[in-house]
Scaffold this active site. Structure first.
Site, PDB file in Angstrom:
ATOM      1  N   GLU A   3       4.771  64.711  53.024  1.00  0.00           N
ATOM      2  CA  GLU A   3       5.957  64.153  53.672  1.00  0.00           C
ATOM      3  C   GLU A   3       6.989  63.677  52.647  1.00  0.00           C
ATOM      4  O   GLU A   3       7.845  62.849  52.939  1.00  0.00           O
ATOM      5  CB  GLU A   3       5.533  63.031  54.617  1.00  0.00           C
ATOM      6  CG  GLU A   3       4.802  63.577  55.827  1.00  0.00           C
ATOM      7  CD  GLU A   3       3.990  62.531  56.568  1.00  0.00           C
ATOM      8  OE1 GLU A   3       4.545  61.900  57.461  1.00  0.00           O
ATOM      9  OE2 GLU A   3       2.815  62.344  56.240  1.00  0.00           O
ATOM     10  N   GLU A  42      -2.027  56.595  67.870  1.00  0.00           N
ATOM     11  CA  GLU A  42      -2.111  56.162  66.469  1.00  0.00           C
ATOM     12  C   GLU A  42      -1.059  55.111  66.181  1.00  0.00           C
ATOM     13  O   GLU A  42      -0.127  54.914  66.957  1.00  0.00           O
ATOM     14  CB  GLU A  42      -1.872  57.356  65.537  1.00  0.00           C
ATOM     15  CG  GLU A  42      -0.498  57.979  65.735  1.00  0.00           C
ATOM     16  CD  GLU A  42       0.046  58.703  64.510  1.00  0.00           C
ATOM     17  OE1 GLU A  42      -0.593  58.678  63.453  1.00  0.00           O
ATOM     18  OE2 GLU A  42       1.152  59.255  64.625  1.00  0.00           O
ATOM     19  N   TYR A  97       8.091  70.679  67.605  1.00  0.00           N
ATOM     20  CA  TYR A  97       8.565  69.857  66.494  1.00  0.00           C
ATOM     21  C   TYR A  97       9.745  70.457  65.749  1.00  0.00           C
ATOM     22  O   TYR A  97      10.141  69.963  64.712  1.00  0.00           O
ATOM     23  CB  TYR A  97       7.400  69.522  65.565  1.00  0.00           C
ATOM     24  CG  TYR A  97       6.644  68.378  66.157  1.00  0.00           C
ATOM     25  CD1 TYR A  97       6.935  67.075  65.788  1.00  0.00           C
ATOM     26  CD2 TYR A  97       5.752  68.594  67.185  1.00  0.00           C
ATOM     27  CE1 TYR A  97       6.300  66.022  66.404  1.00  0.00           C
ATOM     28  CE2 TYR A  97       5.120  67.541  67.807  1.00  0.00           C
ATOM     29  CZ  TYR A  97       5.395  66.256  67.412  1.00  0.00           C
ATOM     30  OH  TYR A  97       4.791  65.211  68.031  1.00  0.00           O
ATOM     31  N   SER A 119       2.945  63.564  60.864  1.00  0.00           N
ATOM     32  CA  SER A 119       3.969  64.577  61.171  1.00  0.00           C
ATOM     33  C   SER A 119       3.389  65.826  61.831  1.00  0.00           C
ATOM     34  O   SER A 119       3.845  66.934  61.598  1.00  0.00           O
ATOM     35  CB  SER A 119       4.717  65.010  59.909  1.00  0.00           C
ATOM     36  OG  SER A 119       5.329  63.901  59.334  1.00  0.00           O
ATOM     37  N   ASP A 137       2.287  55.151  68.494  1.00  0.00           N
ATOM     38  CA  ASP A 137       2.503  56.315  69.357  1.00  0.00           C
ATOM     39  C   ASP A 137       1.566  56.234  70.558  1.00  0.00           C
ATOM     40  O   ASP A 137       0.350  56.104  70.393  1.00  0.00           O
ATOM     41  CB  ASP A 137       2.239  57.616  68.585  1.00  0.00           C
ATOM     42  CG  ASP A 137       3.288  57.861  67.502  1.00  0.00           C
ATOM     43  OD1 ASP A 137       4.365  57.247  67.579  1.00  0.00           O
ATOM     44  OD2 ASP A 137       3.019  58.663  66.582  1.00  0.00           O
ATOM     45  N   ARG A 140       5.070  51.617  63.768  1.00  0.00           N
ATOM     46  CA  ARG A 140       5.379  52.324  65.026  1.00  0.00           C
ATOM     47  C   ARG A 140       4.074  52.795  65.652  1.00  0.00           C
ATOM     48  O   ARG A 140       3.226  53.356  64.960  1.00  0.00           O
ATOM     49  CB  ARG A 140       6.277  53.527  64.753  1.00  0.00           C
ATOM     50  CG  ARG A 140       6.978  54.050  65.999  1.00  0.00           C
ATOM     51  CD  ARG A 140       7.631  55.393  65.739  1.00  0.00           C
ATOM     52  NE  ARG A 140       6.644  56.440  65.747  1.00  0.00           N
ATOM     53  CZ  ARG A 140       6.593  57.453  64.871  1.00  0.00           C
ATOM     54  NH1 ARG A 140       7.460  57.539  63.893  1.00  0.00           N
ATOM     55  NH2 ARG A 140       5.666  58.365  64.984  1.00  0.00           N
ATOM     56  N   GLY A 189       9.154  56.727  59.640  1.00  0.00           N
ATOM     57  CA  GLY A 189      10.381  57.238  59.013  1.00  0.00           C
ATOM     58  C   GLY A 189      11.582  56.322  59.197  1.00  0.00           C
ATOM     59  O   GLY A 189      11.687  55.601  60.184  1.00  0.00           O
ATOM     60  N   ASN A 241       1.550  54.067  62.935  1.00  0.00           N
ATOM     61  CA  ASN A 241       2.114  54.513  61.658  1.00  0.00           C
ATOM     62  C   ASN A 241       2.546  53.286  60.872  1.00  0.00           C
ATOM     63  O   ASN A 241       3.415  52.542  61.310  1.00  0.00           O
ATOM     64  CB  ASN A 241       3.330  55.414  61.915  1.00  0.00           C
ATOM     65  CG  ASN A 241       2.935  56.662  62.685  1.00  0.00           C
ATOM     66  OD1 ASN A 241       2.389  57.587  62.125  1.00  0.00           O
ATOM     67  ND2 ASN A 241       3.170  56.655  63.988  1.00  0.00           N
TER      68      ASN A 241
HETATM   69  N1  LIG Z   1      -4.829  63.611  72.650  1.00  0.00           N
HETATM   70  C1  LIG Z   1      -3.613  64.147  72.742  1.00  0.00           C
HETATM   71  N2  LIG Z   1      -3.145  64.569  73.949  1.00  0.00           N
HETATM   72  C2  LIG Z   1      -1.917  65.121  74.050  1.00  0.00           C
HETATM   73  N3  LIG Z   1      -1.070  65.308  73.014  1.00  0.00           N
HETATM   74  C3  LIG Z   1      -1.485  64.914  71.808  1.00  0.00           C
HETATM   75  C4  LIG Z   1      -2.767  64.322  71.608  1.00  0.00           C
HETATM   76  N4  LIG Z   1      -2.905  64.047  70.296  1.00  0.00           N
HETATM   77  C5  LIG Z   1      -1.760  64.447  69.703  1.00  0.00           C
HETATM   78  N5  LIG Z   1      -0.894  64.972  70.593  1.00  0.00           N
HETATM   79  C6  LIG Z   1       0.444  65.481  70.304  1.00  0.00           C
HETATM   80  O1  LIG Z   1       0.568  65.604  68.900  1.00  0.00           O
HETATM   81  C7  LIG Z   1       1.534  64.700  68.378  1.00  0.00           C
HETATM   82  C8  LIG Z   1       1.082  64.123  67.047  1.00  0.00           C
HETATM   83  O2  LIG Z   1      -0.157  63.478  67.208  1.00  0.00           O
HETATM   84  P1  LIG Z   1      -0.486  62.092  66.508  1.00  0.00           P
HETATM   85  O3  LIG Z   1      -1.884  61.749  66.883  1.00  0.00           O
HETATM   86  O4  LIG Z   1       0.560  61.098  66.808  1.00  0.00           O
HETATM   87  O5  LIG Z   1      -0.507  62.488  64.964  1.00  0.00           O
HETATM   88  P2  LIG Z   1       0.625  62.509  63.822  1.00  0.00           P
HETATM   89  O6  LIG Z   1       1.896  61.998  64.417  1.00  0.00           O
HETATM   90  O7  LIG Z   1       0.089  61.617  62.772  1.00  0.00           O
HETATM   91  O8  LIG Z   1       0.694  63.915  63.371  1.00  0.00           O
HETATM   92  C9  LIG Z   1       1.696  63.653  69.455  1.00  0.00           C
HETATM   93  O9  LIG Z   1       2.948  63.036  69.364  1.00  0.00           O
HETATM   94  C10 LIG Z   1       1.505  64.485  70.714  1.00  0.00           C
HETATM   95  O10 LIG Z   1       2.676  65.231  70.994  1.00  0.00           O
HETATM   96 MG   LIG Z   2       2.259  60.443  65.719  1.00  0.00          MG
END
Ligand SMILES: Nc1ncnc2c1ncn2[C@@H]1O[C@H](COP(=O)(O)OP(=O)(O)O)[C@@H](O)[C@H]1O
Ligand SMILES: [Mg+2]
Length: 311
Positions: A14, A272, A217, A150, A258, A256, A278, A274
């Site tokens: 990142e 999660e 994304y 990300s 999520d 933040r 950002g 963070n």
């Molecule tokens: N269990 C889940 N069910 C549905 N969507 C998910 C799930 N886990 C991740 N996602 C999707 O993937 C994105 C990134 O996942 P996240 O766990 O926040 O990891 P990071 O942001 O660290 O890559 C989420 O914002 C969501 O869009």
């Molecule tokens: Mg995330």
């Protein structure tokens, strides 16, 4: 007025986002009248910090090293106060599996999951347990590395046939991988500043390309709405939940969280936290602050003030 070292860049995946966050933070700090030294984090980090002798370090790093407690540990050793979370909170946030265990133990909702190391597959035959896992989590299953950000290395497996490739992809990012129940619903990001949850940002995909991660994304394929259009009750619950996660993981300054709002049940599920989200023009925390009437310069000033004095 103080001398502030802005730590940015670094070797993580990142890096580019961090350079943008860092540049913007430097500009803001200068406008606030601080003496600012930008440091692109590399092998000379300790030497640079020793020669700069900052009053405080603003950590604008994302991903490995900068967000996982490593840089924070060095700052502790050098006795330099720094922004955002301390070592242990960074470690917990950077490792989704650790964070999810902490949440589950504390009774905070996070999607059901199982996690394994690569060694468990190589040496203990964990692959033989996949069928049982798949039965419990039900398809689609989300496969992701424990330590990335990300959306790197995340795959949605629609059937058992997708799981092996998803695991290989996730293991290319780290030693530990989690298989997680897929939650279909709305995506919320709740930023915390100090002791307060900011207005919620909702990420709304423009098309129903819900399995297609790359598309989701790609800039322009997702619209961000802040404040998110939610019932007052849901807003309050999501903000309380974010604060509970922030405290549980021991975060400081800002972070933040999520969260998914599950469509079928109306329940919130935390994905999660963070530790250093950002701070670019398009990032979610600055948008949330703006919606709360806190401009970028004020936000950065507050973050610096929230850095504790020397311990
Ligand atoms: N269990 C889940 N069910 C549905 N969507 C998910 C799930 N886990 C991740 N996602 C999707 O993937 C994105 C990134 O996942 P996240 O766990 O926040 O990891 P990071 O942001 O660290 O890559 C989420 O914002 C969501 O869009
Ligand atoms: Mg995330």
């Amino acid at each position: 007025m103080s001398r502030v070292a802005v730590l940015k860049g670094g070797p993580s995946l990142e890096r580019q986002v961090s350079l943008r966050s860092g540049a913007r933070v430097q500009d803001a700090l200068e406008r606030l009248g601080h003496e600012v030294v930008g440091i692109d984090v590399g092998p000379d980090l300790v030497a640079r910090l020793r020669e700069t002798r900052p009053d405080v370090a603003f950590v604008a790093l994302h991903g490995r090293d900068g967000e996982d407690g490593t840089v924070q540990e060095l700052l502790e050793v050098l006795g330099i106060p720094y922004t955002a979370s301390g070592v242990s909170a960074c470690m917990r946030c950077a490792d989704k599996v650790l964070a999810k265990h902490a949440m589950r133990d504390a009774g905070l909702p996070t999607p059901h999951f199982y996690a394994f190391t690569q060694a468990a597959f190589k040496e203990l035959g964990a692959a033989d347990a996949l069928e049982a896992i798949e039965e419990r989590l039900e398809f689609p299953i989300v496969v992701k590395p424990s330590n990335q950000g990300s959306a790197l290395g995340i795959r949605f497996a629609r059937s058992a046939a997708d799981v092996p490739a998803a695991l290989v992809a996730a293991f290319s990012y780290g030693e530990k991988v989690l298989l997680e129940r897929h939650v279909h619903g709305r995506e919320l990001a709740v930023s915390v500043l100090g002791e307060e949850a900011l207005p919620i940002v909702e990420a709304v995909p423009r098309e129903e390309d819900f399995y297609d991660f790359a598309a989701r994304y790609t800039i322009g394929r997702t619209t961000f709405v802040c404040p998110a259009e939610l019932d007052e009750g849901v807003t309050a619950r999501a903000q309380e939940l974010a604060l509970a996660v922030f405290r549980l993981l021991g975060c400081r300054g800002f972070a933040r969280v999520d969260i998914l709002l599950e469509e079928s049940t109306g329940e919130l599920q935390v994905l999660e936290a963070n530790a250093i989200p950002g701070l670019t023009e398009t990032s979610l925390l600055p948008q949330a602050a703006e919606a709360a009437g806190i401009g970028f310069d004020e936000l950065i000033g507050r973050i610096v003030e929230l850095a504790p004095a020397l311990r």
